[in-house]
Design a protein around this motif. Structure first.
Motif, short mmCIF file in Angstrom:
data_model
loop_
_atom_site.label_atom_id
_atom_site.label_comp_id
_atom_site.label_asym_id
_atom_site.label_seq_id
_atom_site.Cartn_x
_atom_site.Cartn_y
_atom_site.Cartn_z
N GLY A 170 0.40 -1.01 0.16
CA GLY A 170 0.11 -0.01 0.36
C GLY A 170 0.58 1.30 -0.10
N ASP A 171 1.93 1.38 -0.39
CA ASP A 171 3.56 2.12 -0.41
C ASP A 171 3.12 2.74 -1.75
OD1 ASP A 171 5.17 4.55 -0.19
OD2 ASP A 171 6.45 1.79 0.12
N MET A 172 1.99 3.77 -2.25
CA MET A 172 1.58 4.44 -3.37
C MET A 172 3.04 5.33 -3.71
SD MET A 172 -0.31 2.65 -5.14
CE MET A 172 -0.18 3.53 -6.42
N ASP A 173 3.46 6.17 -2.40
CA ASP A 173 4.45 7.31 -2.28
C ASP A 173 5.43 6.39 -3.16
OD1 ASP A 173 5.57 9.39 -1.06
OD2 ASP A 173 7.05 8.24 -0.83
N LEU A 174 5.55 5.11 -3.00
CA LEU A 174 6.75 4.32 -3.89
C LEU A 174 7.07 4.37 -5.44
CD1 LEU A 174 9.75 3.26 -4.06
CD2 LEU A 174 7.92 1.14 -3.88
N VAL A 175 5.26 4.18 -5.57
CA VAL A 175 4.86 4.34 -6.73
C VAL A 175 4.88 5.59 -7.53
CG1 VAL A 175 3.22 3.73 -8.78
CG2 VAL A 175 4.06 2.79 -6.91
N TYR A 176 4.79 6.97 -7.06
CA TYR A 176 4.61 7.50 -7.74
C TYR A 176 5.95 8.03 -7.61
CZ TYR A 176 -0.29 8.03 -6.57
OH TYR A 176 -1.41 7.62 -6.54
N ASN A 177 6.81 8.57 -6.44
CA ASN A 177 8.86 8.60 -6.51
C ASN A 177 9.02 8.07 -8.02
OD1 ASN A 177 9.71 10.84 -4.78
ND2 ASN A 177 7.98 9.98 -3.76
N LEU A 178 8.83 6.57 -8.27
CA LEU A 178 9.33 5.91 -9.22
C LEU A 178 9.08 6.75 -10.74
CD1 LEU A 178 10.28 3.20 -10.77
CD2 LEU A 178 9.23 2.44 -10.41
N ARG A 179 8.02 7.14 -11.05
CA ARG A 179 7.44 7.62 -12.41
C ARG A 179 8.00 8.63 -12.49
NH1 ARG A 179 1.32 10.08 -12.29
NH2 ARG A 179 1.84 10.96 -10.82
N ILE A 180 8.52 9.37 -11.45
CA ILE A 180 9.43 10.74 -10.81
C ILE A 180 10.56 10.26 -11.22
CG2 ILE A 180 10.70 12.18 -10.61
CD1 ILE A 180 8.10 12.76 -7.73
N THR A 181 11.63 8.91 -11.60
CA THR A 181 12.48 8.38 -11.97
C THR A 181 12.39 8.55 -13.23
OG1 THR A 181 13.36 7.84 -9.68
CG2 THR A 181 14.16 7.24 -11.61
N ILE A 182 11.08 7.40 -13.51
CA ILE A 182 10.92 6.90 -14.90
C ILE A 182 11.20 8.50 -16.04
CG2 ILE A 182 9.46 6.05 -16.95
CD1 ILE A 182 8.87 3.84 -14.43
N GLU A 183 9.96 9.31 -15.83
CA GLU A 183 10.16 10.45 -16.72
C GLU A 183 11.44 11.24 -16.41
OE1 GLU A 183 6.63 12.11 -14.04
OE2 GLU A 183 5.10 11.84 -15.94
N GLU A 184 11.91 11.40 -15.66
CA GLU A 184 13.52 12.09 -15.82
C GLU A 184 14.78 11.06 -16.45
OE1 GLU A 184 13.50 14.31 -12.04
OE2 GLU A 184 14.06 12.59 -11.94
N ASN A 185 14.43 9.91 -16.85
CA ASN A 185 15.86 8.95 -17.70
C ASN A 185 15.84 9.39 -18.58
OD1 ASN A 185 15.84 5.83 -19.34
ND2 ASN A 185 16.82 5.64 -17.27
N GLU A 186 15.41 9.50 -19.60
CA GLU A 186 16.00 9.81 -21.06
C GLU A 186 16.79 11.23 -20.99
OE1 GLU A 186 14.40 11.33 -26.02
OE2 GLU A 186 12.96 11.14 -23.54
#
Length: 345
Positions: A170-186
């Motif tokens: 139930g740790d959606m904070d982890l999921v949302y921060n993962l999205r940030i890392t993915i968006e910055e990857n390129e």
């Protein structure tokens, strides 16, 4: 362009697709965990995926009343009795590029026949041999690497592990921060690749990857990337633990990559001073925008505040450097001698 280069440099596209896929599958994954409310996990992998299983072990066991174990498929086949007590009444998660590796298939078949454990399989091929034993199957065929050495595959498997753990806890904070890392990857890759290419030109002939916590498995996979892609010895260790023996092999021809965890910076700075005394090159990755560590190259981990998501930054840096070193050496990064995409016994 080699397959390896394309698979590294375009993996941000695959990561975005993986994130979207898991968000779409979130209800099905949460339903699975509600139907099987067990609080212990057996996580199976081979080679690279076994290293990622170590990250998964830590990612799941961080949650209250939860335990997890990472086991290599071949180890399980040889030592079934050793793991029997833990495997019973656990949820089994398999991590695999192909879902065809014999050790994984035989291990899961044995577990199903003898313990009846629910199985979650995560792989990159829709038609695979683990599928028939799976209670929850998650396939990401857009991540399958054509090169023998896994790059895009392992990065996306790591993202999948974090999302599965986040949904479980139930740790959606982890999921949302993962999205940030993915968006910055390129942008991260475009920013640092020229600097890594310049470092690849220098005379170093071995590499060390250092990390603690949940990214430990993806960092160990990074060490393997140097071995497979660039054909140079790659070794992994926990950060401070590196002093306890392995550092004796560190010298002026060593490339060191260190993932710095927030907190206890003085301990980590002190370690870096010891590392500098060995004379090798140092790359640091941290949440600090400025190079406060005096490393040869410092990389900003991005805006995510969750340390475990920085593993994606770390492995990306490692993969690019290993690829550039292979080109400098004249190696074919796609076809390491004597290796196959997966093992059939």
């Amino acid at each position: 362009m080699f397959y390896t280069e394309n698979e590294i440099m375009a993996q941000h596209e695959a990561l975005k697709e993986t994130f979207t896929y898991f968000m779409q599958e979130k209800p099905r994954i949460e339903q699975f965990f509600s139907e099987y409310p067990k609080r212990k996990f057996t996580i199976l992998g081979c080679g690279s995926s076994y290293m990622l299983a170590k990250s998964a072990q830590r990612a799941f066991s961080r949650y209250e009343d939860t335990s997890a174990i990472a086991v290599a498929g071949g180890d399980f086949l040889i030592n079934r009795d050793l793991y029997a007590a833990f495997v019973k009444d656990s949820i089994v998660i398999t991590l695999s590029r192909s879902g065809m590796t014999t050790e994984i298939v035989r291990a899961v078949e044995f577990i199903k026949d003898n313990y009846g454990c629910p199985v979650v399989s995560i792989s990159m091929l829709k038609e695979n041999d683990v599928s028939k034993f799976s209670d929850l199957e998650l396939t990401m065929d857009w991540c399958y690497d054509k090169s023998v050495c896994q790059t895009r595959t392992v990065t996306n498997l790591y993202a999948a592990v974090l999302m599965m753990a986040g949904f479980y806890g139930g740790d959606m904070d982890l999921v949302y921060n993962l999205r940030i890392t993915i968006e910055e990857n390129e942008l991260m890759k475009k920013t640092y690749r020229p600097k890594l290419a310049a470092l690849a030109e220098l005379e170093w002939n071995n590499a060390v990857t250092l990390s603690d916590g949940i990214p430990c498995g993806i960092a160990e996979e990074g060490a393997l990337a140097f071995t497979e892609i660039a054909r140079i010895p790659g070794r992994y260790s926990n950060v401070l633990d590196y002093r306890h023996g392995p550092m004796v092999l560190n010298d002026c021809k060593t490339m060191n990559l260190v993932l710095i965890k927030p907190g206890n910076k003085e301990l980590q700075k002190g370690f870096l001073e010891d590392l500098k005394a060995k004379g090798g090159k140092i790359i640091t990755v941290s949440c600090d925008k400025n190079n406060i560590y005096g490393s040869d190259l410092h990389i900003f981990a991005g805006e995510s505040v969750r340390f475990e998501t920085w593993g994606i930054v770390f492995i990306g840096i490692i993969q690019m450097l290993a690829y550039e070193k292979a080109i400098v050496k004249g190696c074919n990064p796609d076809l390491p001698e004597g290796l196959d995409p997966y093992i059939v016994l």
